[in-house]
Design a protein around this motif. Structure first.
Motif, PDB file in Angstrom:
ATOM      1  N   THR A  45      -4.205  -0.993   7.932  1.00 49.16           N
ATOM      2  CA  THR A  45      -4.853  -0.432   7.463  1.00 49.16           C
ATOM      3  C   THR A  45      -4.908  -0.115   5.646  1.00 49.16           C
ATOM      4  OG1 THR A  45      -3.798   1.402   8.906  1.00 49.16           O
ATOM      5  CG2 THR A  45      -4.296   2.505   6.729  1.00 49.16           C
ATOM      6  N   LEU A  46      -5.733   0.358   5.487  1.00 45.64           N
ATOM      7  CA  LEU A  46      -5.690   0.010   3.670  1.00 45.64           C
ATOM      8  C   LEU A  46      -6.224   1.418   3.275  1.00 45.64           C
ATOM      9  CD1 LEU A  46      -8.383  -2.675   3.169  1.00 45.64           C
ATOM     10  CD2 LEU A  46      -6.305  -3.013   3.125  1.00 45.64           C
ATOM     11  N   LEU A  47      -4.985   1.587   1.983  1.00 45.18           N
ATOM     12  CA  LEU A  47      -4.813   2.559   2.030  1.00 45.18           C
ATOM     13  C   LEU A  47      -5.136   2.128  -0.235  1.00 45.18           C
ATOM     14  CD1 LEU A  47      -3.556   5.445   0.985  1.00 45.18           C
ATOM     15  CD2 LEU A  47      -1.485   4.930  -0.067  1.00 45.18           C
ATOM     16  N   VAL A  48      -6.111   3.972  -0.620  1.00 46.47           N
ATOM     17  CA  VAL A  48      -7.059   3.497  -1.109  1.00 46.47           C
ATOM     18  C   VAL A  48      -6.740   4.356  -2.149  1.00 46.47           C
ATOM     19  CG1 VAL A  48      -8.613   1.820  -0.804  1.00 46.47           C
ATOM     20  CG2 VAL A  48      -9.237   4.213  -1.066  1.00 46.47           C
ATOM     21  N   PRO A  49      -7.199   4.218  -3.839  1.00 48.98           N
ATOM     22  CA  PRO A  49      -7.038   6.224  -4.800  1.00 48.98           C
ATOM     23  C   PRO A  49      -8.191   6.543  -4.635  1.00 48.98           C
ATOM     24  CG  PRO A  49      -6.321   4.881  -6.499  1.00 48.98           C
ATOM     25  CD  PRO A  49      -6.513   3.599  -4.726  1.00 48.98           C
ATOM     26  N   ARG A  50      -8.634   7.953  -4.225  1.00 48.83           N
ATOM     27  CA  ARG A  50      -9.977   8.628  -4.225  1.00 48.83           C
ATOM     28  C   ARG A  50     -10.932   7.653  -5.363  1.00 48.83           C
ATOM     29  NH1 ARG A  50     -12.219  11.906  -0.940  1.00 48.83           N
ATOM     30  NH2 ARG A  50      -9.880  12.231  -0.021  1.00 48.83           N
ATOM     31  N   GLU A  51      -9.541   8.060  -6.445  1.00 50.49           N
ATOM     32  CA  GLU A  51     -11.095   7.831  -7.941  1.00 50.49           C
ATOM     33  C   GLU A  51     -11.069   6.128  -7.835  1.00 50.49           C
ATOM     34  OE1 GLU A  51     -12.074   9.019 -11.325  1.00 50.49           O
ATOM     35  OE2 GLU A  51     -11.561  10.310 -10.354  1.00 50.49           O
ATOM     36  N   HIS A  52     -12.028   5.694  -8.811  1.00 48.94           N
ATOM     37  CA  HIS A  52     -11.913   4.339  -8.630  1.00 48.94           C
ATOM     38  C   HIS A  52     -10.827   3.609  -9.809  1.00 48.94           C
ATOM     39  CE1 HIS A  52     -13.850   0.482  -8.369  1.00 48.94           C
ATOM     40  NE2 HIS A  52     -13.730   0.192  -9.637  1.00 48.94           N
ATOM     41  N   TYR A  53      -9.335   3.009  -9.556  1.00 49.88           N
ATOM     42  CA  TYR A  53      -8.538   2.154 -10.256  1.00 49.88           C
ATOM     43  C   TYR A  53      -8.670   0.987  -9.921  1.00 49.88           C
ATOM     44  CZ  TYR A  53      -7.516   6.827 -11.621  1.00 49.88           C
ATOM     45  OH  TYR A  53      -7.205   7.923 -12.212  1.00 49.88           O
ATOM     46  N   GLU A  54      -8.785   0.072 -10.853  1.00 48.09           N
ATOM     47  CA  GLU A  54      -8.995  -1.073 -10.728  1.00 48.09           C
ATOM     48  C   GLU A  54      -7.484  -2.122  -9.972  1.00 48.09           C
ATOM     49  OE1 GLU A  54     -10.486  -5.732 -12.164  1.00 48.09           O
ATOM     50  OE2 GLU A  54     -11.175  -4.494 -12.432  1.00 48.09           O
ATOM     51  N   THR A  55      -6.916  -1.560 -10.716  1.00 50.10           N
ATOM     52  CA  THR A  55      -5.677  -2.564 -10.371  1.00 50.10           C
ATOM     53  C   THR A  55      -4.434  -1.026 -10.473  1.00 50.10           C
ATOM     54  OG1 THR A  55      -4.732  -3.029 -13.478  1.00 50.10           O
ATOM     55  CG2 THR A  55      -6.576  -4.733 -11.205  1.00 50.10           C
ATOM     56  N   ASN A  93      -3.720  -7.646  -7.187  1.00 47.77           N
ATOM     57  CA  ASN A  93      -3.588  -7.128  -8.851  1.00 47.77           C
ATOM     58  C   ASN A  93      -4.907  -8.439  -9.280  1.00 47.77           C
ATOM     59  OD1 ASN A  93      -2.967  -4.524  -9.291  1.00 47.77           O
ATOM     60  ND2 ASN A  93      -1.223  -5.076  -9.595  1.00 47.77           N
ATOM     61  N   ARG A  94      -5.885  -7.760  -9.043  1.00 39.70           N
ATOM     62  CA  ARG A  94      -7.082  -9.374  -9.664  1.00 39.70           C
ATOM     63  C   ARG A  94      -7.311 -10.227  -8.888  1.00 39.70           C
ATOM     64  NH1 ARG A  94      -5.659  -6.747 -14.264  1.00 39.70           N
ATOM     65  NH2 ARG A  94      -6.756  -5.151 -15.506  1.00 39.70           N
ATOM     66  N   ILE A  95      -6.248 -11.262  -8.950  1.00 43.29           N
ATOM     67  CA  ILE A  95      -6.373 -12.313  -8.243  1.00 43.29           C
ATOM     68  C   ILE A  95      -6.448 -12.060  -6.624  1.00 43.29           C
ATOM     69  CG2 ILE A  95      -5.194 -14.606  -8.120  1.00 43.29           C
ATOM     70  CD1 ILE A  95      -6.091 -14.035 -10.444  1.00 43.29           C
ATOM     71  N   SER A  96      -6.723 -12.836  -5.873  1.00 40.91           N
ATOM     72  CA  SER A  96      -7.288 -12.746  -4.480  1.00 40.91           C
ATOM     73  C   SER A  96      -7.361 -10.898  -4.095  1.00 40.91           C
ATOM     74  CB  SER A  96      -5.614 -12.621  -4.036  1.00 40.91           C
ATOM     75  OG  SER A  96      -5.750 -14.285  -3.842  1.00 40.91           O
ATOM     76  N   GLN A  97      -7.798 -10.329  -5.377  1.00 41.95           N
ATOM     77  CA  GLN A  97      -8.004  -8.765  -5.205  1.00 41.95           C
ATOM     78  C   GLN A  97     -10.020  -8.727  -4.378  1.00 41.95           C
ATOM     79  OE1 GLN A  97      -7.557  -5.996  -7.654  1.00 41.95           O
ATOM     80  NE2 GLN A  97      -7.910  -4.250  -6.780  1.00 41.95           N
ATOM     81  N   SER A  98      -9.642  -8.644  -3.004  1.00 42.70           N
ATOM     82  CA  SER A  98     -11.454  -9.354  -2.613  1.00 42.70           C
ATOM     83  C   SER A  98     -11.852  -8.067  -2.842  1.00 42.70           C
ATOM     84  CB  SER A  98     -11.291  -9.146  -0.985  1.00 42.70           C
ATOM     85  OG  SER A  98     -10.576  -8.349  -0.646  1.00 42.70           O
ATOM     86  N   VAL A  99     -11.911  -6.830  -2.814  1.00 40.47           N
ATOM     87  CA  VAL A  99     -12.240  -5.454  -4.025  1.00 40.47           C
ATOM     88  C   VAL A  99     -12.382  -5.484  -4.910  1.00 40.47           C
ATOM     89  CG1 VAL A  99     -13.384  -3.419  -2.885  1.00 40.47           C
ATOM     90  CG2 VAL A  99     -13.456  -4.874  -1.519  1.00 40.47           C
ATOM     91  N   PRO A 100     -12.388  -5.110  -5.908  1.00 43.31           N
ATOM     92  CA  PRO A 100     -12.132  -4.611  -7.017  1.00 43.31           C
ATOM     93  C   PRO A 100     -11.828  -2.934  -7.519  1.00 43.31           C
ATOM     94  CG  PRO A 100     -14.362  -4.903  -7.814  1.00 43.31           C
ATOM     95  CD  PRO A 100     -13.892  -5.655  -6.058  1.00 43.31           C
ATOM     96  N   HIS A 101     -10.351  -3.338  -6.413  1.00 41.69           N
ATOM     97  CA  HIS A 101     -10.644  -0.955  -6.195  1.00 41.69           C
ATOM     98  C   HIS A 101      -9.025  -0.795  -5.216  1.00 41.69           C
ATOM     99  CE1 HIS A 101     -11.716   3.274  -5.485  1.00 41.69           C
ATOM    100  NE2 HIS A 101      -9.937   3.182  -5.146  1.00 41.69           N
ATOM    101  N   LEU A 102      -8.171  -0.741  -6.169  1.00 42.48           N
ATOM    102  CA  LEU A 102      -7.059  -0.570  -6.034  1.00 42.48           C
ATOM    103  C   LEU A 102      -6.474  -0.269  -4.424  1.00 42.48           C
ATOM    104  CD1 LEU A 102      -3.999  -0.942  -6.939  1.00 42.48           C
ATOM    105  CD2 LEU A 102      -3.932   1.380  -7.137  1.00 42.48           C
ATOM    106  N   HIS A 103      -6.491  -1.458  -3.961  1.00 41.02           N
ATOM    107  CA  HIS A 103      -5.711  -0.571  -2.510  1.00 41.02           C
ATOM    108  C   HIS A 103      -3.964  -1.616  -2.136  1.00 41.02           C
ATOM    109  CE1 HIS A 103      -8.423  -4.435  -2.035  1.00 41.02           C
ATOM    110  NE2 HIS A 103      -7.795  -4.631  -1.247  1.00 41.02           N
TER     111      HIS A 103
END
Length: 147
Positions: A45-55, A93-103
């Motif tokens: 499972t991927l957990l993401v903040p609803r608001e867009h934060y990259e890292t 965080n950034r490196i190896s982050q396939s989607v630039p949205h914190l997850h």
């Protein structure tokens, strides 16, 4: 929000808005969790903040605790619901982050499941002095950031 490199819309923002299909596991005011489309193991499972934060460093301090409490709940669900012996919880965080949205990846784990520790080679410090230097520089940065 768009990917700063490709200019394409953020896939995770599209999922959050209901514009892209996903198998949603958790829908909270500040975060959403959904199954990874390329799971390490079923239930990944991927957990993401609803608001867009990259890292992680972009996530406001007041959201860090509540966000990771949701990660904690997901890790518990892996064990109680999927009969997993434990879980693997990780983020890039950034490196190896396939989607630039914190997850945060929350992956069910069992003994002898084939996943071997970290996915990269591990090394050693050249000396105790080198390790002490790294620790000292990081400790100083933590002191400065904590002010």
């Amino acid at each position: 929000m768009s990917d700063p490199v490709s200019g394409k819309p953020c896939v995770f923002c599209e999922i959050i808005k209901g514009e892209r299909p996903a198998y949603v596991v958790l829908d909270e005011p500040d975060a959403v969790a959904f199954l990874d489309t390329r799971p390490l193991f079923k239930g990944h499972t991927l957990l993401v903040p609803r608001e867009h934060y990259e890292t992680l460093t972009d996530l406001p301090a007041e959201l860090v605790g509540p966000f990771f409490q949701l990660a904690q709940r997901l890790a518990g669900a892996m064990e109680s619901t999927l009969d997993a012996a434990g879980s693997f919880v990780a983020m890039n965080n950034r490196i190896s982050q396939s989607v630039p949205h914190l997850h945060v990846h929350v992956v069910p784990r069992n003994r002898k499941d084939g996943l071997r520790g970290f996915f990269w080679p591990r090394g050693k410090y050249e000396s105790d002095a080198e390790a002490a230097d790294y620790a000292s520089r990081l400790a100083e940065a933590m002191t400065v950031q904590g002010r």
